[in-house]
Design a protein around this motif. Structure first.
Motif, short mmCIF file in Angstrom:
data_model
loop_
_atom_site.label_atom_id
_atom_site.label_comp_id
_atom_site.label_asym_id
_atom_site.label_seq_id
_atom_site.Cartn_x
_atom_site.Cartn_y
_atom_site.Cartn_z
N UNK A 84 0.84 -1.19 0.00
CA UNK A 84 0.00 0.00 0.00
C UNK A 84 0.88 1.24 0.00
N UNK A 85 0.45 2.23 -0.74
CA UNK A 85 1.14 3.52 -0.67
C UNK A 85 0.66 4.24 0.59
N UNK A 86 1.63 4.72 1.37
CA UNK A 86 1.30 5.53 2.55
C UNK A 86 1.58 6.99 2.21
N UNK A 87 1.20 7.85 3.12
CA UNK A 87 1.31 9.29 2.83
C UNK A 87 2.08 10.00 3.94
N UNK A 88 2.83 10.99 3.55
CA UNK A 88 3.56 11.77 4.54
C UNK A 88 2.60 12.67 5.31
N UNK A 89 3.12 13.18 6.43
CA UNK A 89 2.27 14.01 7.29
C UNK A 89 2.26 15.48 6.84
N UNK A 90 2.42 15.72 5.59
CA UNK A 90 2.39 17.12 5.14
C UNK A 90 1.07 17.46 4.45
#
Lengths: 449, 236
Positions: free
Chosen positions: A361-367
């Motif tokens: 799964x692609x995860x996402x940064x906290x920006x």
């Protein structure tokens, strides 16, 4: 080209055919591509689906907690996790591994070991026990002094260079090597002068985050029927709460008698794998069309977005035959920290091919720009760079320590017995010629020294 | 307002008093505070080492290549454990070398003691990796629990976006520290406590067996047998 900004699911990245590599190597595959299960990794979000995907329309049964979960859930640990000093210890550990390592050894060598030695004398006399205990204490202290005085400043210097890499690393290609998501055009002002790193942007146009795998997490979603009135009222202030316990969520109404309508951003759906029975949660606003197609086969996915590409509220979605889709409110899950103590990594169904060939799964940064948007997707190139960065950053602290390990151990062999004898008058009861180098360090490795 | 503008103040908030919305949770006690102090300004010493050490390591091509090589070997990101083990190997080597060149021992005796010291590295290392693997799942679940507790606090504190950003960055560092700390505690406890107390006797026994196979002279065996408990106690 920007890969995928935030919540715009109609972006070119998401609409490309799956057999064409995406910019910056983000790849995603259809859910039906036979994902292989593996241990969930916090940053890698491995795929657990094997069989057919089904939408979940009731509360997910809480499975029996694994032993590890029960341990993590214990009151004692929760108390530790909430203490400020534990947080500071963790922060220090992330910056000063060598110091924490020697500090741990110091604690053991000055408390547990000497106490054990004195408590369990065995066949040794008191003098030998005292010598062994004193040797343990002195090796722990000596082993802490060297990192404190000599290694810590070097590690601090490395951390500073890393924190202010924009100042210390002039070569842009080296910056890109470390951070492939960095938009180098954003690091300079109009006059070509380097900007502070907190002003930099990544290629997706979001705030640049040097810690690549610092991923966006959300509270574990709970089924709408399990959500407290208070949380429901925060989302639907005029909800008629008098009948929510007895009626199906599809029949919930406001105080004016109108059908309840949850905001799109508040809705999560739960998708269960028919074979593994595992459940994944997706925000309806961001979940990929591939997932929607699979769990809602009758849905016309072309109808779910507006002309500007924004995803529409499910009230406006249509079936393939042109009739209203009639989204089932029983499919709604709500993600709110007031309802849970557990967090999950935010995923949308977007996939990437991992270096080992597996699909993740692609995860996402906290920006993310706001609470309901997505940050920069973490692609394979970023993952690879991060793993190298991690090693290099640790090496920045460990390298000087490893360099001095041998001379430090040699000095320990020579100095400690001498100091114990000449300063404290402690020595073994045996003749000096039968003395052997303390095994101490042999076992402890890093240790003694 | 940028992040730097809030670096200088330390914010803490009692969630229950302020928020009052989470009476059922386990986080509503005195410790329930979120703080985000972005750190002190670096001093001259830090600047010096950043300039003459950190910069060169960070930008070094060869260090990058070494890191790439190590990253390929270590898929789980547990490189701290390997550094601890490597340091332990070096230390044990120093002790073995010291024993072998010690003129007070005869050759056979010194060799047996060196083997014992080598085993005193190998056995704890096997034990440390085994324990580390066994508690990996617990470690992960604890990390999840810690992360959730902190995110929950940050959310409940209703921070301004800039402050929230600082708090989240701090949490990111803490999570990295979490993964590392458990490994450090595990390996150090085994190397510094369990090994001297439990493993050294085993190493002594194996060393004795090896010695016996080599056909040691009776007087040497006697000396080793005499030293074994000393070694054990001294180490313990």
């Amino acid at each position: 080209m920007k890969i995928h900004t935030t919540q715009n699911l109609s972006s070119p990245a998401l609409n490309r055919p799956t057999n064409i590599p995406l910019p910056r190597e983000i790849r995603y595959t259809k859910y039906s591509d036979g994902m292989r299960s593996s241990e969930p990794e916090i940053y890698k979000g491995s795929v657990s689906f094997k069989g057919k995907k089904e939408i979940v329309n009731k509360a997910v049964e809480a499975g029996k907690k694994k032993f590890a979960e029960r341990v993590a859930d214990s009151k004692g640990l929760k108390k530790i996790f909430n203490s400020g000093s534990f947080g500071k210890l963790l922060e220090t550990t992330s910056k000063q591994e060598v110091l924490i390592n020697s500090g741990t050894a110091l604690v053991i060598c000055t408390t547990a070991r000497p106490l054990t030695i004195m408590a369990l004398p065995g066949d040794k006399n008191k003098k030998d026990c005292a010598f062994a205990a004193a040797h343990s204490v002195s090796s722990g202290v000596w082993g802490f002094i060297v990192p404190l005085l000599f290694i810590r400043p070097l590690a601090t210097g490395y951390n500073l260079a890393l924190k202010e890499a924009g100042k210390y690393i002039k070569d842009e290609s080296k910056l890109v090597r470390m951070w492939p998501h960095l938009d180098t055009a954003s690091i300079k002002d109009a006059n070509g002068k380097r900007l502070p790193m907190d002003k930099w942007l990544d290629k997706a146009g979001n705030r640049f985050i040097p810690d690549i795998k610092d991923v966006h997490k959300v509270p574990l979603p709970k089924h709408i029927s399990e959500i407290s009135e208070k949380t429901l009222l925060e989302r639907i202030p005029d909800l008629d709460t008098s009948k929510i316990k007895t009626l199906s969520p599809n029949e919930w109404v406001t105080k004016n008698g109108e059908k309840v309508k949850f905001d799109l951003k508040d809705i999560f759906i739960a998708v269960k794998d028919s074979e593994s029975k595992k459940v994944q949660y997706f925000p309806l606003k961001h979940v990929t069309e591939d997932v929607l197609k699979e769990v809602y086969p009758e849905l016309d996915v072309a109808s779910i977005k507006a002309a500007n590409g924004e995803r529409l509220h499910p009230d406006k979605w249509l079936k393939k035959d042109g009739k209203a889709f009639n989204f089932d409110n029983n499919n709604i899950f709500i993600s709110d920290w007031a309802e849970t103590d557990k967090g999950i990594i935010l995923v949308t169904g977007l996939k990437r091919k991992h270096i080992d060939g597996s699909i993740k799964d692609v995860c996402y940064q906290k920006n993310n720009k706001d609470e309901f948007s997505l940050g920069t997707p973490i692609d394979e190139e970023m993952v690879k760079a991060d793993s190298v960065n991690t090693v290099l950053n640790k090496l920045g602290g460990w390298l000087p320590d490893l360099v001095v390990t041998y001379p430090r151990a040699t000095a320990t062999i020579a100095i400690i017995p001498f100091i114990l004898k000449s300063v404290f008058g402690i020595e073994k009861s045996k003749k000096p010629k039968e003395d052997i180098p303390a095994q101490d360090a042999g076992k402890s490795g890093k240790v003694v020294a | 307002m940028n992040i730097n503008s809030i670096n200088s103040f330390n914010y803490s908030q009692n969630l229950v008093k302020q928020d009052g919305t989470y009476p059922k949770t386990n986080y509503g006690r005195n410790n329930n505070q979120v703080s985000f102090q972005a750190g002190k300004k670096p001093g001259k010493v830090s600047r010096f080492f950043a300039e003459y050490y950190g910069k060169h390591i960070l930008g070094s091509d060869s260090m990058r290549k070494v890191s790439e090589f190590l990253a390929k070997l270590d898929k789980k990101g547990d490189v701290t454990r390997h550094f601890q083990t490597f340091g332990s190997l070096i230390t044990s080597s120093a002790y073995m070398h010291s024993t072998l060149k010690n003129k007070e021992f005869d050759k056979d005796n010194a060799l047996t003691l060196a083997v014992n010291q080598g085993l005193s590295f190998i056995l704890p290392t096997i034990a440390a990796y085994t324990v580390d693997l066994a508690i990996r799942d617990i470690n992960k679940q604890c990390e999840y629990a810690f992360s959730a507790a902190q995110e929950k606090k940050i959310k409940a504190a209703k921070l301004a976006p800039e402050a929230k950003q600082v708090a989240m960055e701090k949490l990111g560092k803490q999570l990295k520290g979490f993964r590392t700390l458990i490994g450090i505690v595990t390996f150090t406890t085994i190397y510094r406590y369990v090994a001297p107390v439990l493993i050294t006797p085993i190493a002594n026994w194996i060393g004795g067996k090896i010695n016996a196979k080599r056909g040691s002279k009776p007087d040497v065996e006697h000396k080793i047998a005499d030293k074994a408990p000393q070694t054990e106690r001294a180490a313990a």
